[in-house]
Design an enzyme around this catalytic site. Structure first.
Site, PDB file in Angstrom:
ATOM      1  N   ASP A  90       0.813  -1.233   0.000  1.00 30.87           N
ATOM      2  CA  ASP A  90       0.000   0.000   0.000  1.00 30.87           C
ATOM      3  C   ASP A  90       0.844   1.279   0.000  1.00 30.87           C
ATOM      4  OD1 ASP A  90      -2.175  -1.637   0.185  1.00 30.87           O
ATOM      5  OD2 ASP A  90      -2.530  -1.299   2.310  1.00 30.87           O
TER       6      ASP A  90
ATOM      7  N   LYS B 298       2.016   4.937  20.036  1.00 31.16           N
ATOM      8  CA  LYS B 298       1.143   6.093  20.303  1.00 31.16           C
ATOM      9  C   LYS B 298       1.560   6.843  21.576  1.00 31.16           C
ATOM     10  CE  LYS B 298      -2.716   4.187  17.754  1.00 31.16           C
ATOM     11  NZ  LYS B 298      -4.078   3.662  17.725  1.00 31.16           N
TER      12      LYS B 298
ATOM     13  N   ASP C 158       0.547   5.782   2.985  1.00 25.13           N
ATOM     14  CA  ASP C 158      -0.089   4.463   2.916  1.00 25.13           C
ATOM     15  C   ASP C 158      -1.452   4.699   2.268  1.00 25.13           C
ATOM     16  OD1 ASP C 158      -1.774   2.286   3.438  1.00 25.13           O
ATOM     17  OD2 ASP C 158      -0.809   1.817   5.331  1.00 25.13           O
TER      18      ASP C 158
END
Length: 364
Positions: A110, A163, A219
């Site tokens: 991707d 994160k 992506d």
């Protein structure tokens, strides 16, 4: 050299287009997504490419045959009977990837960027260790897994922070790697993650480095990102003065960054751009306004329609005075009626839409 492209399965994130064609064959910039990667790998001296798939390999086999001849490379399929994650496919393809002691590339199918394969090989060989991850800088690292370097080294990776709440860095994994064949000994033939299992093990041994990617990266596996990636790709072509782009001196080009296949037909008084890709045999009626959209092969936009932030699937038709916006996606052979408004509509193949879609919805 060798490379493995992680193609995976059904491509649910890019529905409804992938109901008709495996995701790597969906056109990005008027060429199958995977063609961009194959061309860049071949240019860097790769002779063997393995595609790790678990969905419809037979469709891709025929389509990719021409690339073998065009670039004088060998393309083989490694077919998973069960999804093996992002590391298992490397073990499954060990016979090819480990056939000699040269390093091999791994990349997600991707990803779209200015692929830095030649520079990546040089950098990887210069540090002489087991693996190198390509990284890209992001503005909001809290959304991603962030790469943290050793304090005393500019490229050796110390750890990964998923994160992060507090700022620890702004470099994220770009989904492109170069690895020594010794990495294959670290992987078992089972569903397993290269990001969560293999890389932390290599980091523990101080054997993993990062390589900064210059230029754009995206992506493009989801429709909104596919459109954003298209904008970045077209901007990159503009900076390079690429002949693939339509001249901004054309009367219908508005704002630049427009790619139109020579077989497409454009009506009178149209405004096209910025950031538009028009595929082969597309027909655009008079007075049409196109902005930030992709029109795939054989599609048709009738007079005075407005199309923005939309992917129009193959052989689909948008009616007169219709309005499409807010990441609408039409599958193969969809018909949008005259004067119909679509706000974030995701329409499955072979459907006709005669009523407005006022709020984002999947039309089955």
């Amino acid at each position: 050299m060798k490379a493995l492209i992680l193609v995976g399965g059904f491509g649910t994130r890019l529905r409804p287009l992938t109901l008709s064609l495996p995701k790597p064959l969906v056109e990005f910039g008027n060429r199958p997504m995977i063609a961009h990667q194959i061309e860049a790998l071949a240019a860097a001296g790769v002779t063997d490419i393995v595609l790790a798939v678990n969905y419809r390999p037979e469709v891709m086999t025929a389509a990719l045959k021409k690339y073998e001849e065009q670039y004088n490379i060998n393309i083989e399929f490694s077919v998973e009977t069960e999804p093996l994650g992002t590391a298992g496919p490397l073990k499954l393809a060990e016979k090819t990837l480990g056939k000699d002691n040269t390093p091999f590339f791994v990349l997600n199918s991707d990803i779209i960027c200015d692929f830095p394969f030649e520079d990546l090989v040089k950098f990887h060989k210069s540090h002489g260790q087991e693996g190198t991850i390509v990284v890209t800088k992001v503005e909001e690292p809290s959304k991603y897994g962030v790469i943290v370097h050793k304090p005393d080294h500019p490229s050796r990776i110390d750890r990964f922070v998923e994160k992060p709440v507090e700022f620890v860095g702004n470099r994220i994994n770009a989904g492109i790697y170069i690895l020594n064949p010794s990495v294959l000994q670290r992987i078992e033939l089972r569903p397993t993650s290269i990001e969560q299992e293999t890389f932390p093990a290599i980091v523990k041994d101080g054997q993993l480095h990062s390589f900064d990617l210059d230029g754009f990266w995206m992506d493009v596996g989801q429709p909104k990102d596919f459109l954003t990636g298209t904008c970045l790709y077209l901007s990159s072509l503009t900076k390079k003065h690429s002949p693939l782009l339509t001249s901004p001196s054309e009367s219908f080009v508005n704002g630049g960054n427009v790619m139109i296949d020579p077989s497409a037909k454009i009506g009178k008084n149209c405004k096209i751009g910025p950031n538009v890709v028009i595929g082969p045999n597309v027909v655009i009626g008079d007075g049409v306004r196109l902005q930030r959209c992709v029109l795939l092969q054989g599609s048709k936009v009738k007079e005075h329609a407005w199309v923005k932030s939309t992917i129009v699937g193959w052989n689909s038709t948008i009616g007169r005075w219709a309005r499409m916006e807010n990441v609408s996606v039409l599958g193969d052979d969809v018909t949008i009626g005259d004067e119909v408004y679509c706000n974030g509509a995701s329409v499955l193949p072979h459907k006709s839409i005669k009523q407005n879609v006022d709020v984002p919805a999947i039309i089955m």
